[in-house]
Design a protein around this motif. Structure first.
Motif, mmCIF file in Angstrom:
data_model
loop_
_atom_site.group_PDB
_atom_site.id
_atom_site.type_symbol
_atom_site.label_atom_id
_atom_site.label_comp_id
_atom_site.label_asym_id
_atom_site.label_seq_id
_atom_site.Cartn_x
_atom_site.Cartn_y
_atom_site.Cartn_z
ATOM 1 N N ARG A 31 1.042 -1.314 -0.296
ATOM 2 C CA ARG A 31 0.336 -0.484 -0.109
ATOM 3 C C ARG A 31 0.881 1.182 -0.570
ATOM 4 N NH1 ARG A 31 -4.996 -2.195 0.017
ATOM 5 N NH2 ARG A 31 -5.586 -4.290 1.796
ATOM 6 N N ARG A 49 2.113 5.216 -17.294
ATOM 7 C CA ARG A 49 1.675 5.440 -15.657
ATOM 8 C C ARG A 49 -0.407 5.698 -14.924
ATOM 9 N NH1 ARG A 49 2.381 9.241 -11.962
ATOM 10 N NH2 ARG A 49 3.435 11.459 -12.828
ATOM 11 N N ARG A 50 -0.762 5.212 -14.756
ATOM 12 C CA ARG A 50 -2.091 5.311 -13.923
ATOM 13 C C ARG A 50 -2.493 3.976 -13.194
ATOM 14 N NH1 ARG A 50 -6.843 3.499 -18.228
ATOM 15 N NH2 ARG A 50 -7.601 3.849 -16.134
ATOM 16 N N TRP A 51 -3.298 4.713 -12.665
ATOM 17 C CA TRP A 51 -4.024 3.874 -11.598
ATOM 18 C C TRP A 51 -5.244 3.426 -12.250
ATOM 19 C CZ3 TRP A 51 -1.077 2.432 -7.317
ATOM 20 C CH2 TRP A 51 -0.858 3.167 -6.986
ATOM 21 N N TRP A 52 -5.237 1.729 -12.228
ATOM 22 C CA TRP A 52 -6.640 1.346 -12.721
ATOM 23 C C TRP A 52 -7.454 0.454 -11.588
ATOM 24 C CZ3 TRP A 52 -6.900 -0.404 -18.111
ATOM 25 C CH2 TRP A 52 -5.820 0.185 -18.466
ATOM 26 N N THR A 53 -8.398 0.676 -12.048
ATOM 27 C CA THR A 53 -9.462 0.098 -10.687
ATOM 28 C C THR A 53 -9.437 -1.645 -11.227
ATOM 29 O OG1 THR A 53 -11.304 0.345 -12.054
ATOM 30 C CG2 THR A 53 -10.738 1.680 -10.019
#
Length: 89
Positions: A31, A49-53
């Protein structure tokens, strides 16, 4: 950042610079508050780059490595696996 349990492993062989190499990857639960791409060991290989659900990972038409990542994350709803999941691709 504290490293959590080992979730999965992947073992691949591929050519790099004309030489066959074996790449062993281990995926741990961690985390974090943020990720700094400038701190990457091979920033020239980062295309995006990116945050994915989890839902986005399941529904994307893009190839995301390791293959099976979305299913692995979905399984975490029931806790970490007793033994690391073996990923392919």
């Amino acid at each position: 950042m504290a490293l959590g349990p080992l979730l999965a492993e992947r073992d691949q062989q591929h050519h790099v610079g004309g030489q066959l190499v074996r790449q062993v990857e281990r995926y741990y639960l961690a985390r974090v508050d943020a990720v700094d791409p400038a701190a990457a060991t091979q920033p020239d290989q980062i295309r995006e780059r990116r945050w994915w659900t989890t839902a986005e990972l399941h529904n994307t038409t893009k190839t995301v490595y390791p293959l099976g990542l979305a299913d692995l994350l979905t399984g975490l709803a029931h806790g970490a696996p007793v033994r690391p999941v073996v990923l392919t691709g």
